[in-house]
Write a protein that holds these residues in place. Structure first.
Motif, mmCIF file in Angstrom:
data_model
loop_
_atom_site.group_PDB
_atom_site.id
_atom_site.type_symbol
_atom_site.label_atom_id
_atom_site.label_comp_id
_atom_site.label_asym_id
_atom_site.label_seq_id
_atom_site.Cartn_x
_atom_site.Cartn_y
_atom_site.Cartn_z
ATOM 1 N N SER A 4 -33.171 -0.348 31.063
ATOM 2 C CA SER A 4 -31.792 -0.722 30.746
ATOM 3 C C SER A 4 -31.119 0.484 30.121
ATOM 4 N N ILE A 6 -27.769 1.517 27.227
ATOM 5 C CA ILE A 6 -26.734 1.111 26.284
ATOM 6 C C ILE A 6 -25.752 2.259 26.144
ATOM 7 N N LEU A 35 -32.497 -6.607 28.299
ATOM 8 C CA LEU A 35 -33.271 -5.663 27.494
ATOM 9 C C LEU A 35 -34.696 -6.157 27.246
ATOM 10 N N ILE A 43 -30.149 5.312 25.590
ATOM 11 C CA ILE A 43 -29.021 5.086 24.692
ATOM 12 C C ILE A 43 -28.154 6.340 24.677
ATOM 13 N N ILE A 59 -28.106 0.726 16.451
ATOM 14 C CA ILE A 59 -28.627 0.353 17.773
ATOM 15 C C ILE A 59 -30.008 0.962 17.989
ATOM 16 N N CYS A 63 -33.349 -1.331 18.397
ATOM 17 C CA CYS A 63 -34.114 -1.275 19.646
ATOM 18 C C CYS A 63 -35.550 -0.803 19.410
#
Length: 470
Positions: A4, A6, A35, A43, A59, A63
Motif C-alpha cells: 500500500s 500513504i 493496509l 510513505i 503516521i 504504521c
C-alpha cells in the motif's frame, strides 16, 4: 507480496506515489488499499508546516506498530530534512532520499529480495545550501509513461520539480532543490497517450510549475500550455497551482480556450503588502487583484482557490482585518488556511523572534484561522449560488451511499431511490464539489456528466433535462 502507499501533502507527492505503484506492479507486486493486507508500505512525507511534520511522524509511528508490515519505505520532504529521524526508527524502516525516489521501486525490490540495508540513512547536508544542492532530482526522474491511476479519477501529469523562490517562511526549496523541467516533447507524447486511455481531465502538477522552461525547445510554461491545449482532442486541462509572479502574457492568452478548465489555484499567502514583503513574495495585493480581473474578464465565473498564511510574525490586527476585506472582494472558491509555523532551514527559524518581528500569541492566530475558515465556507456557497443556472461538466470521483454520510442524510435521496440511482461525489470545471444522483448503471467512476446545481448546503447536482438518461 502486497503493498500500500500513504501520501501526505501536495499533488506532486500523489503523482509520485502513483508512479511508484505502477512500477511496483510491473515488478510483480500487488497493490491493495487495505493496509491490513499489505506486506510493505510506502510513505511519501510532507514538511510544509510543523503540523505536516507531526502528521508525517505520527503516521510513521502508527504504521510501525502494524505487525503485518515487514518493511516501511519512507521518502519525501520531511524525511529529506529531518536529521533526527533515522535514530527514532525501527529496523523495518527504510529512508530513501529525494534523489533516489525515482529509483524507489528498484530499491524496494533489492531490499525485499536481497535484504540490502538502507534503513539508517541520515540526510547528508552540512547546512541549508548543502541540502538545497543535494536534494535536487535528476531530469530523467520526471519522465514516466503512466496512463492509468490507482487512486485518482483525473490524470496527474508532473511537468516540473523544485523551487528557488526562497520565501522566508518556506523550507521546501531545501527539500526539493533547484527547479528542473521535463522535456516538452515527452510531455506532449504522454498527453496523447492519456487521451488514448480516455482520460477526461489532465492536471498539470509540479512544485513551482510557473518556472517551467524547456531549454532545448525554448518553451516557457505558457508556451507549453498552449501546445498541450492544441494537442487535446477531448480531454480538459487543469492547472494545479500557479504562483502569481510566474504568470506571464503567453499563459494569459490561453485563458478561454475550450480545453482549459476555468479554475486556478493561486496562492495569496499574505494579507497585506507589508507582510507580503516580509514573506519575500514577489507581488502585491494590487498585482493579485489585476490577475483576477484578467481571469474574470474572460469568464465572469472563473474560479480561483487560494492559500493564506495567518499569524505571520508581527501581523497587526488592522492588517488582518483589511486582508479579510480583500479576500471577500476576491470572491475565492475556497481558502486553504494555514497558521504560521517556524520552519527549520527557512529564513524564519527562530521560534521567538525574527529581527524586529515578534511571533503572535497562539490564541490570536487560532481566532484568525477560525474566522477565515468560516469565510471560506461562505465564499464557496456564494460561488455555487452564482452558478445555479450554469451547466457544468463534472468528473465523477467516488460512488457513495449518501445515507451513510451525515451531511447528506437530511437532504437526499430526494425523489431518487438507492435502488434506481447511483450517487456520485464529484468536482466540476469551476471547482464546485458536491453530490449527484444518476440512473443506476448509466455512469462509472472517472466518467463525466453535464450537471446543474439543484440545491445548496450541502451542494447537490442534477442532470439537465436535455441530457437526463432514463
Amino acid at each position: 507480496m502486497f503493498f500500500s502507499y500513504i501520501t501526505l501533502g501536495c499533488k506532486v507527492n500523489q503523482i509520485e506515489n502513483e508512479q511508484i505503484a505502477k512500477e511496483l506492479t510491473a515488478l510483480g507486486y500487488f497493490y491493495t488499499k487495505d493496509l491490513n493486507r499489505s506486506d510493505f508500505l510506502v510513505i511519501n512525507t510532507c514538511t510544509v508546516t510543523h503540523k505536516a511534520d507531526r502528521k508525517s511522524w505520527h503516521i510513521i509511528s502508527k504504521c510501525n506498530r502494524q505487525k503485518n508490515l515487514t518493511k516501511i519505505f519512507i521518502t519525501g520532504c520531511y524525511s529529506e530534512l529531518a536529521k533526527d529521524l533515522a535514530g527514532k526508527l525501527s529496523s523495518k524502516n527504510v529512508i530513501v532520499s529525494q534523489r533516489e525516489k525515482s529509483r524507489l521501486p528498484k530499491i524496494i525490490d533489492e531490499v525485499l529480495r536481497k535484504q540490502i540495508g538502507y534503513s539508517k540513512r541520515v540526510p547528508d547536508y552540512k547546512d541549508k545550501w548543502e541540502a538545497f544542492k543535494n536534494s535536487r532530482v535528476f531530469t530523467y526522474s520526471l519522465n514516466n509513461d503512466q496512463s492509468n491511476f490507482f487512486n485518482h479519477q483525473r490524470a496527474f501529469l508532473k511537468i516540473q520539480d523544485g523551487c528557488n523562490a526562497f520565501c522566508t517562511y518556506c523550507r521546501i526549496p531545501f527539500a526539493r532543490g533547484a527547479p528542473i523541467s521535463r522535456d516538452a516533447l515527452d510531455i506532449l507524447a504522454q498527453v496523447r497517450e492519456l487521451e488514448k486511455k480516455n482520460q477526461s481531465e489532465i492536471v498539470l502538477t509540479g512544485i513551482n510549475i510557473g518556472t517551467y522552461y524547456d531549454k532545448k525547445n525554448k518553451l516557457t510554461f505558457g508556451g507549453l500550455v498552449k501546445e498541450i491545449l492544441a494537442s487535446c482532442r477531448f480531454a480538459k486541462v487543469r492547472i494545479s497551482s500557479l504562483e502569481p509572479q510566474s504568470i506571464k502574457e503567453d499563459f494569459l492568452k490561453c485563458l478561454g480556450h475550450e480545453n482549459l478548465v476555468p479554475h486556478l489555484h493561486l496562492p495569496l499567502q499574505g494579507l497585506s503588502d507589508r507582510i507580503l514583503a516580509l514573506m519575500k513574495r514577489r507581488y502585491r495585493l494590487k498585482d493579485f487583484e489585476n490577475l483576477l480581473r484578467r481571469f474574470r474578464g474572460v469568464d465572469a465565473h472563473f474560479s480561483v482557490s487560494t492559500d493564506v498564511i495567518v499569524g505571520f510574525p508581527d501581523e497587526e490586527e488592522s492588517e488582518f482585518e483589511q486582508g479579510v476585506e480583500f479576500v471577500k472582494k476576491c470572491d475565492f472558491t475556497k481558502i486553504h488556511v494555514f497558521p504560521f509555523s517556524f520552519r527549520p532551514l527557512s529564513k524564519l527559524d527562530d521560534k521567538k523572534k525574527v529581527g524586529e518581528c515578534v511571533a503572535l500569541d497562539a490564541q490570536v492566530v487560532k481566532r484568525r484561522v477560525a474566522l477565515l475558515n468560516e469565510l471560506s465556507q461562505q465564499l464557496t456557497l456564494k460561488q455555487a449560488r452564482g452558478l445555479r443556472k450554469v451547466k457544468q461538466r463534472m468528473v465523477l470521483e467516488e460512488k457513495i451511499n449518501p445515507l451513510a454520510k451525515r451531511e447528506y442524510q437530511k437532504t437526499v435521496p430526494f425523489e431518487f431511490s438507492l435502488e434506481n440511482y447511483d450517487f456520485f461525489k464529484g468536482t466540476t470545471d469551476y471547482y464546485v464539489k458536491g453530490l449527484i444522483p444518476l440512473p443506476k448503471g448509466a455512469y462509472e467512476i472517472g466518467q463525466t456528466s453535464e450537471v446543474l446545481i439543484k440545491s445548496l448546503d450541502p451542494i447537490i447536482f442534477e442532470e439537465p433535462l436535455s441530457t437526463r438518461r432514463k
